[in-house]
Design a protein around this motif. Structure first.
Motif, PDB file in Angstrom:
ATOM      1  N   ILE A 285       0.862  -1.214  -0.099  1.00  0.00           N
ATOM      2  CA  ILE A 285       0.082   0.074   0.017  1.00  0.00           C
ATOM      3  C   ILE A 285       0.970   1.299  -0.026  1.00  0.00           C
ATOM      4  CG2 ILE A 285      -1.854   1.467   1.198  1.00  0.00           C
ATOM      5  CD1 ILE A 285      -2.553  -1.515   2.572  1.00  0.00           C
ATOM      6  N   ALA A 286       0.720   2.024  -0.999  1.00  0.00           N
ATOM      7  CA  ALA A 286       1.790   3.047  -1.304  1.00  0.00           C
ATOM      8  C   ALA A 286       0.921   4.455  -1.038  1.00  0.00           C
ATOM      9  CB  ALA A 286       2.328   3.173  -2.792  1.00  0.00           C
ATOM     10  N   TYR A 287       1.347   5.297  -0.364  1.00  0.00           N
ATOM     11  CA  TYR A 287       0.581   6.681   0.058  1.00  0.00           C
ATOM     12  C   TYR A 287       1.637   7.961  -0.395  1.00  0.00           C
ATOM     13  CZ  TYR A 287      -2.170  10.256   2.313  1.00  0.00           C
ATOM     14  OH  TYR A 287      -2.911  11.161   2.590  1.00  0.00           O
ATOM     15  N   PHE A 288       1.248   8.520  -1.388  1.00  0.00           N
ATOM     16  CA  PHE A 288       1.877   9.399  -2.084  1.00  0.00           C
ATOM     17  C   PHE A 288       1.670  10.979  -1.672  1.00  0.00           C
ATOM     18  CE2 PHE A 288       1.711   6.031  -4.966  1.00  0.00           C
ATOM     19  CZ  PHE A 288       2.981   5.519  -5.380  1.00  0.00           C
ATOM     20  N   LEU A 289       2.521  11.386  -1.022  1.00  0.00           N
ATOM     21  CA  LEU A 289       2.107  12.932  -0.525  1.00  0.00           C
ATOM     22  C   LEU A 289       2.930  13.995  -1.324  1.00  0.00           C
ATOM     23  CD1 LEU A 289       0.611  14.582   1.880  1.00  0.00           C
ATOM     24  CD2 LEU A 289       2.753  14.278   3.365  1.00  0.00           C
ATOM     25  N   ASP A 290       2.075  14.712  -1.842  1.00  0.00           N
ATOM     26  CA  ASP A 290       2.615  15.754  -2.771  1.00  0.00           C
ATOM     27  C   ASP A 290       1.981  16.977  -2.495  1.00  0.00           C
ATOM     28  OD1 ASP A 290       3.939  13.668  -4.032  1.00  0.00           O
ATOM     29  OD2 ASP A 290       2.297  13.215  -5.135  1.00  0.00           O
ATOM     30  N   PRO A 291       2.824  18.304  -3.039  1.00  0.00           N
ATOM     31  CA  PRO A 291       2.229  19.395  -2.582  1.00  0.00           C
ATOM     32  C   PRO A 291       0.963  19.840  -3.566  1.00  0.00           C
ATOM     33  CG  PRO A 291       4.269  19.612  -3.769  1.00  0.00           C
ATOM     34  CD  PRO A 291       4.096  18.199  -3.368  1.00  0.00           C
ATOM     35  N   SER A 292       0.336  20.902  -3.260  1.00  0.00           N
ATOM     36  CA  SER A 292      -0.729  21.370  -3.970  1.00  0.00           C
ATOM     37  C   SER A 292      -0.610  21.791  -5.254  1.00  0.00           C
ATOM     38  CB  SER A 292      -1.540  22.454  -3.340  1.00  0.00           C
ATOM     39  OG  SER A 292      -0.692  23.794  -3.532  1.00  0.00           O
ATOM     40  N   HIS A 293      -1.412  21.656  -6.158  1.00  0.00           N
ATOM     41  CA  HIS A 293      -1.501  22.175  -7.406  1.00  0.00           C
ATOM     42  C   HIS A 293      -0.866  23.342  -7.950  1.00  0.00           C
ATOM     43  CE1 HIS A 293      -4.887  19.178  -7.318  1.00  0.00           C
ATOM     44  NE2 HIS A 293      -4.716  18.953  -8.669  1.00  0.00           N
TER      45      HIS A 293
END
Length: 338
Positions: A285-293
């Protein structure tokens, strides 16, 4: 770390070495020790373990059980939930091609994307990666949506806690990534993964997941106890040396993405990794945390100097991620032809 028992060494005698990763205790009051361990990991390999993160083992077991229930559904049911242009929903085996230079086909894995839930009538839903999630019918897998929504929220808190330590390791304020335009309104994607029992063969270009670096800020990976993940600490080496990352019960395997490498001007590295199948089914289970658009990813002040000028032009987070997804996923129109 004790080497886990697995039949993988017999399957891949040439790839039987193990990586020795730092372990970060999120609950530790000694923040300087955590910063020091994390900084060393980010300079060395871009991979580390995170323990005592606050998500109970009981709940993790439930998330994995619910993931398996979905992938056990008949293909006809899963294809009704095929991913849409917002990257929500089911991705069949071979849908993703991460390393076209070496892979003969796509990845021998199936997946399911879930993101930040945004109602269709919300103006934010017009942005890539935002919008309503695609959910299996409640009577098909009872409690599935509630489990995944809860996990999405809890993993986000862990990711933000890790980002605060990363900020300190880059000589920034601890809340640097907490700003609204960064992780205040993140693009946060949960991806359930199931690797079928196919044996990988690097010589023939067959992989569970081809060699790649992740696109965004950080990835939190939870795995079962089946070996498969490998990292290559020096992507420019010839030949490349691949090391297994041992599963560690109760821990997240955390790695840095390409956006953080751009932000840090290559001081912190996004590391090449891949998955080799050894004949056993494997779930992760991967969780990708990325900044806002709208977040502008550009070289941090603490990471540039006259001798080390910025190596990358500034780029908007949403546009960058959209292009990377387009480059690696099958065109949805090809499914309509079938």
């Amino acid at each position: 770390m004790e080497k886990p028992s697995s039949n993988t060494d017999e399957a891949f005698p040439a790839f039987s070495n193990f990586s020795n990763l730092n372990c970060i205790d999120i609950s530790s009051p000694d923040i300087q020790k955590s910063v020091s361990l994390l900084k060393q990991a980010c300079l060395d390999s871009g991979f580390f373990y995170v323990v005592n993160h606050g998500i109970s083992q009981e709940f993790m077991d439930e998330v994995f059980a619910q993931s398996k229930r979905f992938f056990d559904l008949p293909m006809s049911e899963k294809m009704k939930l095929l991913r849409n242009e917002k990257h929500r929903g089911y991705t069949p085996v071979l849908d993703e091609l991460l390393d076209p230079d070496t892979q003969v086909n796509g990845d021998y894995k199936e997946g399911y994307y879930l993101g930040v839930e945004v109602p269709e009538d919300d103006p934010e839903a017009q942005k890539p990666f935002y919008g309503p999630n695609v959910w299996p019918f409640a009577d098909l897998i009872p409690g599935w949506r509630q489990t995944m929504e809860k996990y999405h929220q809890e993993a986000m808190e862990v990711g933000k806690a890790v980002a605060r330590i990363i900020a300190l390791a880059l000589d920034l304020d601890g809340d640097f990534f907490d700003k609204k335009e960064m992780l205040g309104q993140p693009i946060a994607t949960l991806r359930l993964l199931h690797y079928e029992g196919r044996v990988s063969d690097p010589v023939k270009g067959i992989y569970g997941a081809g060699a790649h670096s992740d696109f965004g800020l950080i990835t939190l990976l939870a795995t079962d106890d089946v070996l498969g993940l490998q990292i290559c600490q020096d992507k420019d080496a010839n030949p490349q040396i691949w090391e297994y990352v041992a599963p560690l019960k109760g821990a997240f395997i955390v790695n840095l993405g390409d956006m953080l490498e751009r932000w840090s001007n290559c001081i912190f590295r996004s590391t090449l990794h891949r998955v080799l199948g050894n004949g056993q089914e494997r779930y992760s289970i991967a969780y990708f945390l990325d900044p806002s658009h709208e977040c502008l990813v550009e070289c941090l002040p603490s990471c540039k100097s006259e001798k080390n000028p910025p190596k990358f032009p500034p780029v908007k987070s949403g546009a960058y991620l959209s292009q990377r997804f387009k480059d690696t996923h099958t065109d949805l129109r090809s499914y309509q032809k079938h």
